[in-house]
Structures are given as C-alpha cells and as structure tokens.
Motif scaffolding. Structure first.
Motif, PDB file in Angstrom:
ATOM      1  N   GLY A  66       2.889   6.504  12.145  1.00 15.26           N
ATOM      2  CA  GLY A  66       3.007   6.472  10.811  1.00 15.26           C
ATOM      3  C   GLY A  66       1.671   6.553  10.239  1.00 15.26           C
ATOM      4  O   GLY A  66       1.412   7.428   9.291  1.00 15.26           O
ATOM      5  N   ASN A  67       0.738   5.908  10.617  1.00 12.97           N
ATOM      6  CA  ASN A  67      -0.626   5.642   9.725  1.00 12.97           C
ATOM      7  C   ASN A  67      -1.185   6.899  10.280  1.00 12.97           C
ATOM      8  O   ASN A  67      -2.094   7.608   9.297  1.00 12.97           O
ATOM      9  N   ILE A  68      -1.467   7.434  11.477  1.00 11.49           N
ATOM     10  CA  ILE A  68      -1.867   8.846  11.955  1.00 11.49           C
ATOM     11  C   ILE A  68      -1.487   9.848  11.067  1.00 11.49           C
ATOM     12  O   ILE A  68      -2.092  10.673  10.589  1.00 11.49           O
ATOM     13  N   GLY A  69      -0.085   9.794  10.888  1.00  8.96           N
ATOM     14  CA  GLY A  69       0.725  10.928  10.501  1.00  8.96           C
ATOM     15  C   GLY A  69       0.341  11.141   9.126  1.00  8.96           C
ATOM     16  O   GLY A  69       0.094  12.496   8.322  1.00  8.96           O
ATOM     17  N   TYR A  70       0.226  10.120   8.256  1.00  6.29           N
ATOM     18  CA  TYR A  70      -0.045  10.120   6.965  1.00  6.29           C
ATOM     19  C   TYR A  70      -1.521  10.522   6.570  1.00  6.29           C
ATOM     20  O   TYR A  70      -1.712  11.650   5.718  1.00  6.29           O
ATOM     21  N   LYS A  71      -2.228  10.237   7.556  1.00  3.40           N
ATOM     22  CA  LYS A  71      -3.710  10.606   7.434  1.00  3.40           C
ATOM     23  C   LYS A  71      -3.913  12.021   7.781  1.00  3.40           C
ATOM     24  O   LYS A  71      -4.945  12.847   7.000  1.00  3.40           O
ATOM     25  N   LEU A  72      -3.221  12.437   8.610  1.00  2.34           N
ATOM     26  CA  LEU A  72      -3.274  13.906   9.084  1.00  2.34           C
ATOM     27  C   LEU A  72      -2.891  14.849   8.047  1.00  2.34           C
ATOM     28  O   LEU A  72      -3.831  15.685   7.385  1.00  2.34           O
ATOM     29  N   VAL A  73      -1.764  14.382   7.330  1.00  2.00           N
ATOM     30  CA  VAL A  73      -1.363  15.235   5.896  1.00  2.00           C
ATOM     31  C   VAL A  73      -2.292  15.250   4.629  1.00  2.00           C
ATOM     32  O   VAL A  73      -2.481  16.133   4.018  1.00  2.00           O
ATOM     33  N   GLN A  74      -2.792  14.063   4.507  1.00  2.00           N
ATOM     34  CA  GLN A  74      -3.460  13.739   3.537  1.00  2.00           C
ATOM     35  C   GLN A  74      -5.086  14.525   3.862  1.00  2.00           C
ATOM     36  O   GLN A  74      -5.446  15.207   2.715  1.00  2.00           O
ATOM     37  N   ARG A  75      -5.683  14.570   5.058  1.00  5.96           N
ATOM     38  CA  ARG A  75      -6.579  15.213   5.002  1.00  5.96           C
ATOM     39  C   ARG A  75      -6.566  16.671   5.434  1.00  5.96           C
ATOM     40  O   ARG A  75      -7.319  17.515   4.568  1.00  5.96           O
ATOM     41  N   PHE A  76      -5.556  17.264   6.269  1.00  7.31           N
ATOM     42  CA  PHE A  76      -5.600  18.546   6.605  1.00  7.31           C
ATOM     43  C   PHE A  76      -5.162  19.356   5.478  1.00  7.31           C
ATOM     44  O   PHE A  76      -5.378  20.598   5.153  1.00  7.31           O
ATOM     45  N   ALA A  77      -4.216  18.753   4.838  1.00  9.84           N
ATOM     46  CA  ALA A  77      -3.069  19.455   3.836  1.00  9.84           C
ATOM     47  C   ALA A  77      -3.711  18.986   2.295  1.00  9.84           C
ATOM     48  O   ALA A  77      -3.270  19.679   1.419  1.00  9.84           O
ATOM     49  N   LYS A  78      -4.852  18.120   2.462  1.00 15.18           N
ATOM     50  CA  LYS A  78      -5.374  17.825   1.074  1.00 15.18           C
ATOM     51  C   LYS A  78      -3.915  17.218   0.116  1.00 15.18           C
ATOM     52  O   LYS A  78      -4.116  17.478  -0.920  1.00 15.18           O
ATOM     53  N   ALA A  79      -3.122  16.587   0.784  1.00 11.08           N
ATOM     54  CA  ALA A  79      -2.057  16.040  -0.052  1.00 11.08           C
ATOM     55  C   ALA A  79      -2.830  14.468  -0.509  1.00 11.08           C
ATOM     56  O   ALA A  79      -3.501  14.091  -0.304  1.00 11.08           O
ATOM     57  N   GLU A  80      -2.255  14.360  -1.801  1.00 10.12           N
ATOM     58  CA  GLU A  80      -2.301  12.982  -2.631  1.00 10.12           C
ATOM     59  C   GLU A  80      -1.563  12.005  -1.779  1.00 10.12           C
ATOM     60  O   GLU A  80      -0.393  12.224  -1.562  1.00 10.12           O
ATOM     61  N   ALA A  81      -2.056  10.912  -1.532  1.00  6.67           N
ATOM     62  CA  ALA A  81      -1.257   9.839  -0.880  1.00  6.67           C
ATOM     63  C   ALA A  81      -1.502   8.885  -1.720  1.00  6.67           C
ATOM     64  O   ALA A  81      -2.123   8.073  -1.980  1.00  6.67           O
ATOM     65  N   ILE A  82      -0.035   8.304  -2.196  1.00  2.92           N
ATOM     66  CA  ILE A  82       0.165   7.268  -3.216  1.00  2.92           C
ATOM     67  C   ILE A  82       0.539   5.827  -2.394  1.00  2.92           C
ATOM     68  O   ILE A  82       1.720   6.089  -1.901  1.00  2.92           O
ATOM     69  N   GLY A  83      -0.120   5.046  -2.099  1.00  3.23           N
ATOM     70  CA  GLY A  83       0.145   3.806  -1.152  1.00  3.23           C
ATOM     71  C   GLY A  83      -0.771   3.206  -0.487  1.00  3.23           C
ATOM     72  O   GLY A  83      -1.957   3.503  -0.687  1.00  3.23           O
ATOM     73  N   PRO A  84      -0.733   2.543   0.297  1.00  2.00           N
ATOM     74  CA  PRO A  84       0.655   1.938   0.796  1.00  2.00           C
ATOM     75  C   PRO A  84       1.536   1.220  -0.349  1.00  2.00           C
ATOM     76  O   PRO A  84       0.789   0.305  -0.915  1.00  2.00           O
ATOM     77  N   ILE A  85       2.885   1.347  -0.519  1.00  2.00           N
ATOM     78  CA  ILE A  85       3.659   0.575  -1.416  1.00  2.00           C
ATOM     79  C   ILE A  85       4.378  -0.156  -0.556  1.00  2.00           C
ATOM     80  O   ILE A  85       5.128   0.470   0.293  1.00  2.00           O
ATOM     81  N   CYS A  86       4.524  -1.444  -0.769  1.00  2.00           N
ATOM     82  CA  CYS A  86       5.262  -2.307  -0.089  1.00  2.00           C
ATOM     83  C   CYS A  86       6.547  -2.170  -0.449  1.00  2.00           C
ATOM     84  O   CYS A  86       6.812  -2.356  -1.965  1.00  2.00           O
ATOM     85  N   GLN A  87       7.480  -2.642   0.270  1.00  2.00           N
ATOM     86  CA  GLN A  87       9.041  -2.759  -0.018  1.00  2.00           C
ATOM     87  C   GLN A  87       9.559  -3.674   0.842  1.00  2.00           C
ATOM     88  O   GLN A  87       9.266  -4.056   1.972  1.00  2.00           O
ATOM     89  N   GLY A  88      10.661  -3.999   0.317  1.00  2.00           N
ATOM     90  CA  GLY A  88      11.457  -5.174   1.037  1.00  2.00           C
ATOM     91  C   GLY A  88      10.942  -6.864   0.746  1.00  2.00           C
ATOM     92  O   GLY A  88      11.786  -7.448   1.112  1.00  2.00           O
ATOM     93  N   PHE A  89       9.978  -6.891  -0.079  1.00  2.00           N
ATOM     94  CA  PHE A  89       9.537  -8.275  -0.362  1.00  2.00           C
ATOM     95  C   PHE A  89      10.693  -8.603  -1.536  1.00  2.00           C
ATOM     96  O   PHE A  89      11.285  -7.856  -2.406  1.00  2.00           O
ATOM     97  N   ALA A  90      10.949 -10.321  -1.725  1.00  2.00           N
ATOM     98  CA  ALA A  90      11.750 -10.337  -2.706  1.00  2.00           C
ATOM     99  C   ALA A  90      11.552 -10.195  -4.065  1.00  2.00           C
ATOM    100  O   ALA A  90      12.109  -9.906  -5.037  1.00  2.00           O
ATOM    101  N   LYS A  91      10.007 -10.172  -4.296  1.00  2.69           N
ATOM    102  CA  LYS A  91       9.413  -9.878  -5.677  1.00  2.69           C
ATOM    103  C   LYS A  91       8.125  -8.948  -5.270  1.00  2.69           C
ATOM    104  O   LYS A  91       7.482  -9.218  -4.050  1.00  2.69           O
ATOM    105  N   PRO A  92       7.770  -8.124  -6.091  1.00  8.96           N
ATOM    106  CA  PRO A  92       6.974  -6.808  -5.492  1.00  8.96           C
ATOM    107  C   PRO A  92       5.286  -7.700  -5.444  1.00  8.96           C
ATOM    108  O   PRO A  92       4.892  -8.115  -6.248  1.00  8.96           O
ATOM    109  N   ILE A  93       4.692  -7.021  -4.289  1.00 10.61           N
ATOM    110  CA  ILE A  93       3.483  -7.313  -4.131  1.00 10.61           C
ATOM    111  C   ILE A  93       2.927  -5.976  -3.530  1.00 10.61           C
ATOM    112  O   ILE A  93       3.623  -5.406  -2.756  1.00 10.61           O
ATOM    113  N   ASN A  94       1.674  -5.616  -3.735  1.00 13.29           N
ATOM    114  CA  ASN A  94       1.282  -4.347  -3.532  1.00 13.29           C
ATOM    115  C   ASN A  94      -0.218  -4.473  -3.194  1.00 13.29           C
ATOM    116  O   ASN A  94      -1.127  -5.207  -3.712  1.00 13.29           O
ATOM    117  N   ASP A  95      -0.456  -3.594  -2.093  1.00 10.56           N
ATOM    118  CA  ASP A  95      -1.873  -3.564  -1.423  1.00 10.56           C
ATOM    119  C   ASP A  95      -2.816  -2.529  -2.076  1.00 10.56           C
ATOM    120  O   ASP A  95      -2.115  -1.491  -2.421  1.00 10.56           O
TER     121      ASP A  95
END
Ligand code: ACO
Length: 332
Positions: free
Chosen positions: A279-308
């Motif tokens: 997952g980590n290598i995959g998103y960075k490949l797309v971000q760098r090679f395809a010049k994609a905008e990567a918004i995140g990491p967005i945390c999910q599954g917490f009882a209340k929202p916490i983001n990094d």
C-alpha cells in the motif's frame, strides 16, 4: 480541486471544533489563520499562549480567534489525567504517570477529544505517524463495529479514466503493517464508508493481490480471498470483489479476460492493498510516476476523528486536513 471545494463547503455548513496539537509550530499557525478566516472550523491551538502570540506576530498571521490550551497549565489537565488513568490502569498505568503523560501535547489533545472538549484533532507536522496514532489507539479507540483503525489516500490522477475520472481511494497505506484477513475486510468496509461520506463516490472495492480469481495459489492469495469473503458476508450491500490483480481491477479489457463475471473488475474506484508494504509503495508510485495528487493519509475507524500530517506538509495541506477532519466529525 473540485473535491476539496466540496469538503470546504461541507465543513463550513456545520462548524466543528478541531484541536491542532502542534499549536506552536509555524505551519500550524499559518493554517489556523486561514481556517479561521475561511470559517472552516473553530480551532484550539495546543501550546503556550506567549509562544503562540510571539510566533504569530513574527509570521504576521492573525490567530486571535483561536482558543489556546496549554497542557502545562490547563485546568482540564487533572480531569484528563484522571480519565487517562482509569482507561489504562489495567495496563499498569498509575495516576502519577498519567499526570506526566497528559502534559504531552499529543496525549493532551487526544484526551480533549475523549472527554468531548473538541470534535477532532490534527497533528503530525513535527511528529511521526506512530507518535500520533499511539495515543489515539490507546484512548479514542475504534468506532463501533470497526475492528481496526486504518488509513486511506484519495488519489487524483491527472488525465486518467480509471476510477471516478481519475479519482481512486487507496487503503491501507499508512497504519497496519500486516493485516489479518479479518482486519483486511474491516479496512475495505471502512474505506467504502469513507468513499461515500467524504468523496461522494459509490464504492467499487477491489481486494488486490498478485492473483486474479485463482490464477495463482499461495497463502498470501488465500488471505485476500478470505478477506473478500468476510467483507462480502458482513456487508452484502457493498460492491466488493477479489482477489484481483491491479490491471484486472481497473482496466476493462483485462477484466473482460480475467474476471468476466465480476461486477467490480475493470471499474474499481477503491483499491485495498494486501499489506502496508504494498500500500505504501503503491501510493507513492502513483504519486511520483503519474504525478497524482495524494490527499492523506486520512485515518478511518477511530471512534472520533484524528488525522495525521506528513512532516513535509505545507500550511495549505493542514487547512485541507482540518476541513476533512471536520467533515468526518459531522458524520460522527
Ligand atoms: N487499530 C486499532 N487498534 C490498534 C491498531 C489498529 N490498527 N494497532 C494497534 N492497536 C492498539 C493495540 O490493540 C493496543 O491497544 P491497547 O494498548 O489498549 O492494548 C495499542 O493500539 C498499542 O498497540 P501496539 O501493538 O503496541 O501498537 P504500536 O504502538 O506498536 O503501533 C502503530 C501501532 C503505531 C499503528 C504501528 O502499527 C505502526 O507504526 N504502523 C505503521 C506506521 C507507519 O510508519 N506508517 C508509514 C508511514 S506513513 C506514510 O508514509 C504516509
């Protein structure tokens, strides 16, 4: 970017109270000023009043609309220590240790969420992902019916027809190093919910592997097949399929050859990776090679929202992550 405009609009429509745990840090102060100016959220800056005032003045930013909470002097510190001690005493926590720990801004801000003093928190401009997640995992814990906290990236790939006009969600790229089949299923379901609530996407979820529908046999493939089965059984309303190779998941022609019966293959807009290395290598490949905008990491599954945040983030990145956190808090 269209999606962020929508998220800003949603955040403004029902303002939430978000803590910036690194409240003395310069990018956080610039972001705070922009958030207040645009009325995206009410902000609590965690830090020392004088340090914040001096830095804001030096930067020429106005943060006077923010509340300031100093873990060293706050009247709430003893309530936070007491509550933290109660939560962790079975793990060997003492009140004396708890009193020291809640003076750490990340623990302090996490206790603010736990006791309902804020609706969410954002941090990570000067702390690692692990530093931020650990208090969240210990204190806020998972939402009901969610077995793991995970993360996703919204990938916006320019000039691309895959997903929803080039927008795809990738999970988990930042939290769980080696999820079990049950955890992988939970990650898929959380990401489907995030796709709907945050991105307005009707999720088509591909459980990725190096095999498509039995083309290879290996324990690693079995884990993905089992995860798919668990996710389908627990959420028959969702469109989930696996195991699929990446090309079978997103390319119609390949899907027609490799998985012609699948209602997801060739149309996937949510990609669930089998582990954190992929997952980590995959998103960075797309971000760098395809010049994609990567918004995140967005945390999910917490009882209340916490983001990094990434430690390389800009003030504008922080503004966007706060808007996302506020929208997640609305869903709570
Ligand atoms: N969901 C829910 N609870 C969890 C999870 C999870 N995913 N992971 C751990 N926990 C809980 C545990 O059950 C435990 O609870 P307890 O203390 O109440 O019993 C608590 O959290 C601590 O568990 P540990 O196993 O001790 O977790 P640890 O503190 O070692 O690490 C962490 C957890 C920080 C998430 C770790 O898995 C990690 O470092 N992940 C990778 C982070 C990373 O470096 N990502 C890549 C960089 S980010 C990027 O590139 C964008």
């Amino acid at each position: 970017m269209e999606l962020m405009n929508e998220i800003w609009k949603k955040a403004k429509a029902d303002k939430k109270r978000i803590a910036l745990a690194e409240g003395e840090e310069e990018r956080n102060l610039k972001a705070c000023s922009k958030i207040l100016e645009n009325e995206l959220a009410d902000i609590v800056l965690v830090g020392d009043k004088k340090v914040i005032a001096d830095k804001a003045q030096k930067l020429g930013v106005n943060v006077s609309g923010a509340e300031i909470a100093n873990p060293q002097t706050s009247e709430r510190a003893s309530a936070y220590a007491e509550a933290f001690y109660e939560l962790r005493k079975k793990k060997g926590m003492t009140l004396e240790k708890a009193e020291k720990i809640v003076k750490d801004p990340l623990y302090f801000a996490t206790m603010m969420i736990k006791l309902g003093d804020v609706d969410g928190m954002v941090s990570g401009a000067i702390h690692t992902t692990g530093d931020l997640l650990r208090p969240g995992l210990q204190i806020v814990k998972t939402a009901p019916q969610t077995s793991v906290v995970s993360s996703m990236f919204i990938m916006e790939v320019p000039n691309c027809d895959y997903g929803k006009n080039g927008m795809l969600l990738f999970a988990d790229c930042a939290v769980n190093p080696q999820p079990s089949a049950e955890e992988l299923a939970s990650i898929a379901i959380s990401t489907a919910e995030t796709a709907k609530s945050l991105c307005g996407i009707d999720p088509k979820i591909a459980m990725l592997s190096f095999s498509t529908k039995g083309s290879a046999s290996h324990d690693l493939v079995d884990k993905v097949t089992k995860a798919t089965q668990i996710a389908k059984e627990s959420r028959p309303d969702l469109s989930i399929d696996g195991e699929l190779q990446l090309d079978a998941a997103i390319v119609k022609e390949v899907a027609n050859l490799k998985a012609p019966q699948s209602d997801v293959a060739g149309k996937a807009n949510v990609l669930v990776f089998p582990d954190l290395q992929a997952g980590n290598i995959g998103y960075k490949l797309v971000q760098r090679f395809a010049k994609a905008e990567a918004i995140g990491p967005i945390c999910q599954g917490f009882a209340k929202p916490i983001n990094d945040l990434s430690r390389g983030c800009s003030a504008d990145d922080i503004v966007n992550v706060v808007a996302i956190t506020a929208v997640q808090a609305q869903a709570n």
